[in-house]
Design a protein around this motif. Structure first.
Motif, PDB file in Angstrom:
ATOM      1  N   LEU A 136       0.826  -1.211   0.000  1.00 36.49           N
ATOM      2  CA  LEU A 136       0.000   0.000   0.000  1.00 36.49           C
ATOM      3  C   LEU A 136       0.859   1.259   0.000  1.00 36.49           C
ATOM      4  N   ASN A 137       1.964   1.230   0.733  1.00 32.27           N
ATOM      5  CA  ASN A 137       2.857   2.385   0.753  1.00 32.27           C
ATOM      6  C   ASN A 137       3.492   2.620  -0.611  1.00 32.27           C
ATOM      7  N   LEU A 138       3.851   1.552  -1.313  1.00 31.19           N
ATOM      8  CA  LEU A 138       4.410   1.701  -2.657  1.00 31.19           C
ATOM      9  C   LEU A 138       3.384   2.293  -3.622  1.00 31.19           C
ATOM     10  N   ILE A 139       2.134   1.847  -3.501  1.00 28.37           N
ATOM     11  CA  ILE A 139       1.086   2.377  -4.375  1.00 28.37           C
ATOM     12  C   ILE A 139       0.830   3.857  -4.093  1.00 28.37           C
ATOM     13  N   GLN A 140       0.712   4.228  -2.808  1.00 30.73           N
ATOM     14  CA  GLN A 140       0.446   5.634  -2.502  1.00 30.73           C
ATOM     15  C   GLN A 140       1.627   6.510  -2.893  1.00 30.73           C
ATOM     16  N   SER A 141       2.861   6.012  -2.763  1.00 27.31           N
ATOM     17  CA  SER A 141       4.009   6.834  -3.147  1.00 27.31           C
ATOM     18  C   SER A 141       4.085   7.007  -4.665  1.00 27.31           C
TER      19      SER A 141
ATOM     20  N   PRO B 248       8.219   7.956   3.087  1.00 29.83           N
ATOM     21  CA  PRO B 248       9.064   8.179   4.261  1.00 29.83           C
ATOM     22  C   PRO B 248      10.459   7.556   4.129  1.00 29.83           C
ATOM     23  N   ALA B 249      10.542   6.387   3.523  1.00 29.37           N
ATOM     24  CA  ALA B 249      11.853   5.747   3.348  1.00 29.37           C
ATOM     25  C   ALA B 249      12.757   6.592   2.449  1.00 29.37           C
TER      26      ALA B 249
ATOM     27  N   LYS C  70      17.464  10.029   1.741  1.00 33.53           N
ATOM     28  CA  LYS C  70      17.989  11.339   1.335  1.00 33.53           C
ATOM     29  C   LYS C  70      18.824  11.947   2.453  1.00 33.53           C
ATOM     30  N   LYS C  71      18.348  11.824   3.698  1.00 35.71           N
ATOM     31  CA  LYS C  71      19.108  12.332   4.846  1.00 35.71           C
ATOM     32  C   LYS C  71      20.406  11.558   5.058  1.00 35.71           C
TER      33      LYS C  71
END
Length: 67
Positions: free
Chosen positions: A38-43, A50-51, A56-57
């Motif tokens: 679900l996180n992959l789809i929403q991104s 968030p990952a 990036k940080k």
């Protein structure tokens, strides 16, 4: 390694670990796989991951998806 590749590598690793834990411990671990999917789809639609922010940080170079 770019942020894009790191996110995909992490997602794939979490999915495989989740499936292994579901086979060895409890089927409830498949909920982790659902969460990752679900996180992959929403991104894909929102561009927010968030990952990707964490990578990036950590200093990884931006890629095409998470620039």
């Amino acid at each position: 390694m770019t942020i894009d590749r790191a996110v995909l590598t992490m997602a794939g690793t979490v999915v495989l670990i989740s499936v292994l834990l579901a086979a060895l411990v409890s089927n409830w671990w498949l909920l982790l796989t659902v969460f990752v999917g679900l996180n992959l789809i929403q991104s894909a639609f929102t561009g927010f991951c968030p990952a990707a922010l964490i990578f990036k940080k950590l200093g990884l170079k931006p890629g095409v998806a998470f620039g």
